[in-house]
Design a protein around this motif. Structure first.
Motif, PDB file in Angstrom:
ATOM      1  N   ASP A 153      14.649  34.349 -23.188  1.00  0.00           N
ATOM      2  CA  ASP A 153      14.573  35.039 -24.476  1.00  0.00           C
ATOM      3  C   ASP A 153      13.847  36.361 -24.273  1.00  0.00           C
ATOM      4  O   ASP A 153      12.624  36.393 -24.070  1.00  0.00           O
ATOM      5  CB  ASP A 153      13.841  34.175 -25.503  1.00  0.00           C
ATOM      6  N   ALA A 154      14.582  37.478 -24.295  1.00  0.00           N
ATOM      7  CA  ALA A 154      13.981  38.791 -24.067  1.00  0.00           C
ATOM      8  C   ALA A 154      12.965  39.137 -25.142  1.00  0.00           C
ATOM      9  O   ALA A 154      11.957  39.810 -24.865  1.00  0.00           O
ATOM     10  CB  ALA A 154      15.078  39.859 -24.009  1.00  0.00           C
ATOM     11  N   THR A 155      13.205  38.677 -26.379  1.00  0.00           N
ATOM     12  CA  THR A 155      12.250  38.940 -27.465  1.00  0.00           C
ATOM     13  C   THR A 155      10.915  38.260 -27.183  1.00  0.00           C
ATOM     14  O   THR A 155       9.841  38.841 -27.394  1.00  0.00           O
ATOM     15  CB  THR A 155      12.817  38.441 -28.801  1.00  0.00           C
ATOM     16  N   LYS A 156      10.967  37.043 -26.671  1.00  0.00           N
ATOM     17  CA  LYS A 156       9.732  36.328 -26.331  1.00  0.00           C
ATOM     18  C   LYS A 156       9.010  37.014 -25.180  1.00  0.00           C
ATOM     19  O   LYS A 156       7.777  37.121 -25.174  1.00  0.00           O
ATOM     20  CB  LYS A 156      10.045  34.883 -25.959  1.00  0.00           C
ATOM     21  N   VAL A 157       9.768  37.520 -24.217  1.00  0.00           N
ATOM     22  CA  VAL A 157       9.160  38.249 -23.108  1.00  0.00           C
ATOM     23  C   VAL A 157       8.441  39.488 -23.628  1.00  0.00           C
ATOM     24  O   VAL A 157       7.315  39.796 -23.216  1.00  0.00           O
ATOM     25  CB  VAL A 157      10.231  38.631 -22.067  1.00  0.00           C
ATOM     26  N   PHE A 158       9.081  40.211 -24.561  1.00  0.00           N
ATOM     27  CA  PHE A 158       8.463  41.396 -25.158  1.00  0.00           C
ATOM     28  C   PHE A 158       7.181  41.026 -25.897  1.00  0.00           C
ATOM     29  O   PHE A 158       6.149  41.698 -25.764  1.00  0.00           O
ATOM     30  CB  PHE A 158       9.454  42.074 -26.100  1.00  0.00           C
ATOM     31  N   ASP A 159       7.245  39.939 -26.699  1.00  0.00           N
ATOM     32  CA  ASP A 159       6.059  39.504 -27.436  1.00  0.00           C
ATOM     33  C   ASP A 159       4.933  39.125 -26.484  1.00  0.00           C
ATOM     34  O   ASP A 159       3.754  39.462 -26.727  1.00  0.00           O
ATOM     35  CB  ASP A 159       6.407  38.315 -28.331  1.00  0.00           C
ATOM     36  N   ASP A 160       5.270  38.427 -25.395  1.00  0.00           N
ATOM     37  CA  ASP A 160       4.237  38.030 -24.423  1.00  0.00           C
ATOM     38  C   ASP A 160       3.618  39.254 -23.760  1.00  0.00           C
ATOM     39  O   ASP A 160       2.388  39.334 -23.575  1.00  0.00           O
ATOM     40  CB  ASP A 160       4.845  37.109 -23.356  1.00  0.00           C
ATOM     41  N   ASN A 161       4.463  40.221 -23.416  1.00  0.00           N
ATOM     42  CA  ASN A 161       3.952  41.451 -22.799  1.00  0.00           C
ATOM     43  C   ASN A 161       3.062  42.215 -23.765  1.00  0.00           C
ATOM     44  O   ASN A 161       2.017  42.768 -23.370  1.00  0.00           O
ATOM     45  CB  ASN A 161       5.116  42.344 -22.347  1.00  0.00           C
ATOM     46  N   LEU A 162       3.469  42.268 -25.029  1.00  0.00           N
ATOM     47  CA  LEU A 162       2.676  42.976 -26.034  1.00  0.00           C
ATOM     48  C   LEU A 162       1.328  42.303 -26.243  1.00  0.00           C
ATOM     49  O   LEU A 162       0.284  42.968 -26.308  1.00  0.00           O
ATOM     50  CB  LEU A 162       3.459  43.029 -27.357  1.00  0.00           C
ATOM     51  N   ASN A 163       1.326  40.973 -26.346  1.00  0.00           N
ATOM     52  CA  ASN A 163       0.060  40.247 -26.527  1.00  0.00           C
ATOM     53  C   ASN A 163      -0.863  40.422 -25.321  1.00  0.00           C
ATOM     54  O   ASN A 163      -2.082  40.553 -25.461  1.00  0.00           O
ATOM     55  CB  ASN A 163       0.347  38.757 -26.743  1.00  0.00           C
ATOM     56  N   ARG A 164      -0.249  40.444 -24.125  1.00  0.00           N
ATOM     57  CA  ARG A 164      -1.041  40.636 -22.901  1.00  0.00           C
ATOM     58  C   ARG A 164      -1.674  42.023 -22.894  1.00  0.00           C
ATOM     59  O   ARG A 164      -2.840  42.194 -22.514  1.00  0.00           O
ATOM     60  CB  ARG A 164      -0.149  40.432 -21.680  1.00  0.00           C
ATOM     61  N   LEU A 165      -0.898  43.042 -23.332  1.00  0.00           N
ATOM     62  CA  LEU A 165      -1.414  44.412 -23.377  1.00  0.00           C
ATOM     63  C   LEU A 165      -2.536  44.540 -24.403  1.00  0.00           C
ATOM     64  O   LEU A 165      -3.548  45.214 -24.155  1.00  0.00           O
ATOM     65  CB  LEU A 165      -0.272  45.372 -23.707  1.00  0.00           C
ATOM     66  N   ILE A 166      -2.380  43.882 -25.547  1.00  0.00           N
ATOM     67  CA  ILE A 166      -3.425  43.937 -26.580  1.00  0.00           C
ATOM     68  C   ILE A 166      -4.721  43.310 -26.069  1.00  0.00           C
ATOM     69  O   ILE A 166      -5.823  43.848 -26.267  1.00  0.00           O
ATOM     70  CB  ILE A 166      -2.935  43.224 -27.859  1.00  0.00           C
ATOM     71  N   LYS A 167      -4.590  42.171 -25.385  1.00  0.00           N
ATOM     72  CA  LYS A 167      -5.784  41.509 -24.827  1.00  0.00           C
ATOM     73  C   LYS A 167      -6.449  42.373 -23.773  1.00  0.00           C
ATOM     74  O   LYS A 167      -7.679  42.476 -23.711  1.00  0.00           O
ATOM     75  CB  LYS A 167      -5.392  40.160 -24.241  1.00  0.00           C
ATOM     76  N   GLN A 168      -5.617  43.027 -22.937  1.00  0.00           N
ATOM     77  CA  GLN A 168      -6.171  43.868 -21.881  1.00  0.00           C
ATOM     78  C   GLN A 168      -6.912  45.063 -22.478  1.00  0.00           C
ATOM     79  O   GLN A 168      -8.014  45.422 -22.021  1.00  0.00           O
ATOM     80  CB  GLN A 168      -5.033  44.347 -20.978  1.00  0.00           C
ATOM     81  N   ASN A 169      -6.315  45.684 -23.506  1.00  0.00           N
ATOM     82  CA  ASN A 169      -6.966  46.814 -24.157  1.00  0.00           C
ATOM     83  C   ASN A 169      -8.246  46.407 -24.858  1.00  0.00           C
ATOM     84  O   ASN A 169      -9.222  47.151 -24.897  1.00  0.00           O
ATOM     85  CB  ASN A 169      -6.010  47.481 -25.160  1.00  0.00           C
ATOM     86  N   SER A 170      -8.260  45.204 -25.407  1.00  0.00           N
ATOM     87  CA  SER A 170      -9.462  44.700 -26.084  1.00  0.00           C
ATOM     88  C   SER A 170     -10.597  44.518 -25.091  1.00  0.00           C
ATOM     89  O   SER A 170     -11.756  44.838 -25.374  1.00  0.00           O
ATOM     90  CB  SER A 170      -9.153  43.363 -26.774  1.00  0.00           C
ATOM     91  N   LYS A 171     -10.284  44.044 -23.891  1.00  0.00           N
ATOM     92  CA  LYS A 171     -11.313  43.867 -22.854  1.00  0.00           C
ATOM     93  C   LYS A 171     -11.844  45.213 -22.382  1.00  0.00           C
ATOM     94  O   LYS A 171     -13.046  45.385 -22.159  1.00  0.00           O
ATOM     95  CB  LYS A 171     -10.732  43.101 -21.667  1.00  0.00           C
ATOM     96  N   ASN A 172     -10.948  46.196 -22.241  1.00  0.00           N
ATOM     97  CA  ASN A 172     -11.362  47.511 -21.750  1.00  0.00           C
ATOM     98  C   ASN A 172     -12.240  48.255 -22.757  1.00  0.00           C
ATOM     99  O   ASN A 172     -13.056  49.115 -22.369  1.00  0.00           O
ATOM    100  CB  ASN A 172     -10.146  48.371 -21.412  1.00  0.00           C
ATOM    101  N   ASN A 173     -12.083  47.941 -24.034  1.00  0.00           N
ATOM    102  CA  ASN A 173     -12.837  48.637 -25.075  1.00  0.00           C
ATOM    103  C   ASN A 173     -14.197  48.018 -25.320  1.00  0.00           C
ATOM    104  O   ASN A 173     -14.983  48.528 -26.120  1.00  0.00           O
ATOM    105  CB  ASN A 173     -12.031  48.652 -26.377  1.00  0.00           C
ATOM    106  N   LYS A 174     -14.469  46.884 -24.674  1.00  0.00           N
ATOM    107  CA  LYS A 174     -15.769  46.230 -24.893  1.00  0.00           C
ATOM    108  C   LYS A 174     -16.848  46.910 -24.050  1.00  0.00           C
ATOM    109  O   LYS A 174     -16.602  47.391 -22.958  1.00  0.00           O
ATOM    110  CB  LYS A 174     -15.654  44.752 -24.518  1.00  0.00           C
TER     111      LYS A 174
END
Length: 313
Positions: A292-313
């Protein structure tokens, strides 16, 4: 929906041998897809004898018949030979009882044979009769086989369905029906579509007229029928209309008792609809296989959000 099928059609399509009654086949009508295996009837129990069904005798029935006296067996066979009984079928290349042949000749009922096992011939006859006798619904649209996916293209008249189908045929896909699609339900999860006999292999292109796809592109460009796996609805583009952009919509359409996935595609000048529908078919096939390409996109987006959240701490 056909009201009946002749025994001659059954013989031709299931490839049965005629043991008796070659001249009777065209006149005998089959009105139900149910097949009877007359076990209880051989014991003399006829309270619920389904006389309208094709009567199938296999190893069990013929073995039991061999243990009966000739008089008793002849009496039973005569009771089984009702005016509405279409035919008898003997499976596994077994010899039909002489008493059956005698009773069938008296009542003018065909007796057929086959090398197939009882289970196989039962399945083949049931599938064929269900397809021929099933209730049918005529839908406006174009049916195309794209990489093994049966795609029903729908939309308003003039939106470009037939022209898109022509482009798909040129790209190596196969046409089943244009303009009118005859649809029937094969089982709880399967819809089958085919062209009306008068429209088979034909495509109507505005400005050109009727073209014969098989004549122009060869026998590999057409199919007689296919399962309907996906509906693609073509809509004229409008800025006020919202279309699914991420592929996470759950649009469906119910035909008979089957829920079919549906995709709505906007039609706009410059869009190559054939390539878009081809891609939609491949994406549908990938999703049915677990990707499911949509699920892959959602997983990538969630991973990017988590990564950005860690970098901003």
């Amino acid at each position: 929906m056909a009201d009946s099928v002749t025994v001659a059609d059954l013989v031709d399509n299931i490839r049965l041998d005629v043991l008796y009654g070659e001249d009777l086949l065209a006149d005998r009508k089959i009105t139900t897809s149910d097949i009877s295996r007359p076990g209880l009837e051989l014991t003399g129990y006829f309270n619920y004898y389904p006389a309208k069904r094709v009567q199938l005798l296999g190893i069990t029935e013929t073995s039991f018949a061999k243990g009966m006296t000739s008089d008793d067996l002849l009496q039973v066979m005569r009771q089984m030979c009702q005016p509405e009984t279409p035919a008898f079928v003997i499976s596994t290349q077994l010899e039909p009882p002489e008493e059956l042949l005698q009773a069938a000749q008296e009542s003018k009922i065909p007796v057929l044979g086959t090398k197939m096992t009882t289970s196989r011939v039962l399945s083949n006859m049931t599938n064929y009769l269900e397809g021929k006798l099933a209730e049918r619904q005529s839908l406006h649209g174009v049916l195309v086989d794209i990489y093994g996916v049966g795609v029903l293209i729908t939309g308003d008249s003039g939106v470009g369905k037939s022209e898109t189908a022509l482009e798909l045929v040129k790209r190596g896909h196969r046409l089943i029906a244009d303009d009118r699609v005859e649809v029937y339900q094969q089982d709880e999860q399967t819809l089958v579509g085919q062209a009306p006999a008068i429209l088979a292999h034909l495509l109507e292109i505005r400005g050109i007229g009727i073209i014969d796809v098989m004549n122009l592109f060869g026998a590999g460009a057409v199919r007689s029928e296919t399962d309907i796996d996906l509906i693609v609805h073509l809509e004229s583009w409008s800025p006020d209309k919202k279309f699914d952009r991420l592929g996470n919509g759950d649009e469906t359409q119910k035909i008979f008792d089957v829920i079919v996935p549906k995709i709505s595609i906007p039609v706009k000048t410059g869009r190559n609809l054939a390539i878009i529908i081809e891609a939609a078919s491949m994406n549908f096939r990938a999703r049915s296989m677990g990707y499911d390409a949509t699920k892959v996109f959602d997983d990538n987006l969630n991973r990017l959000i988590k990564q950005n959240s860690k970098n901003n701490k």
